[in-house]
Scaffold this active site. Sequence first.
Site, PDB file in Angstrom:
ATOM      1  N   CYS A  83       0.841  -1.196   0.000  1.00 13.56           N
ATOM      2  CA  CYS A  83       0.000   0.000   0.000  1.00 13.56           C
ATOM      3  C   CYS A  83       0.883   1.256   0.000  1.00 13.56           C
ATOM      4  O   CYS A  83       1.642   1.470  -0.932  1.00 13.56           O
ATOM      5  CB  CYS A  83      -1.012  -0.026   1.132  1.00 13.56           C
ATOM      6  N   HIS A 185      -3.819  -4.429  -0.838  1.00 10.41           N
ATOM      7  CA  HIS A 185      -3.485  -5.115   0.412  1.00 10.41           C
ATOM      8  C   HIS A 185      -3.597  -6.634   0.204  1.00 10.41           C
ATOM      9  O   HIS A 185      -4.697  -7.173   0.259  1.00 10.41           O
ATOM     10  CB  HIS A 185      -4.445  -4.699   1.521  1.00 10.41           C
ATOM     11  N   GLU A 187      -2.860  -8.879   2.293  1.00 12.12           N
ATOM     12  CA  GLU A 187      -3.322  -9.481   3.546  1.00 12.12           C
ATOM     13  C   GLU A 187      -4.829  -9.374   3.715  1.00 12.12           C
ATOM     14  O   GLU A 187      -5.406 -10.033   4.584  1.00 12.12           O
ATOM     15  CB  GLU A 187      -2.596  -8.842   4.735  1.00 12.12           C
TER      16      GLU A 187
END
Length: 205
Positions: A83, A185, A187
């Site tokens: 990011c 992102h 994750e």
Amino acid sequence: MSKPSIALFDYGSGNLRSAFRALERAGGQVELTGDLDAARRADGLVVPGVGAFAACMAGIAGHGLDGVVRERAAAGAPVLGICVGEQVLFEEGIEHGVETAGIGVFEGRVDRLVADRVPHMGWNTVEAAEGMRLFAGIDPAERFYFVHSYAAKTPPPGAAVATAVHGEPFVAAVERGPVSATQFHPEKSGDAGRALLTNWIEGLR
């Protein structure tokens, strides 16, 4: 076989808890650290980031992490930016007319997206250049999770780039030498994000 060591650097910004868990699930031996020596010696260094470019760079420079990232890039030691952690790898960011110097591993600047609706928030597909390690084995139709108002729009010279479109095309992921980064992102991107992180970690072996 031992797991690759990963330093997830805590400089005061980033979604550290979910990134830590995601990197562990993807096969890394993860250490959350603010120690520069740990960042130097790890097999892989992850630079997270959320919020404003200038604030992230202040934290990075305040901890001396910018120098370590440049050292690793020059030495061929892997780095992954996530990011705003991708954005700060570029030479500069421009927010509200204010220019802030980045780490400068990649040429170019980060600027506000030109779109009907900003921030760009939600799921989007990306178009990856052929042969990108991060996207190996990942279906091109997969979507990744984005939350951002700014992005790099010009691919750095000699880099492999994945692009996405929100109002205009932008750099969604980039690889050059030992340095990789994603604007989205991983994750927070479900199975596709886990596959991408696994690809990066496998490259640390």
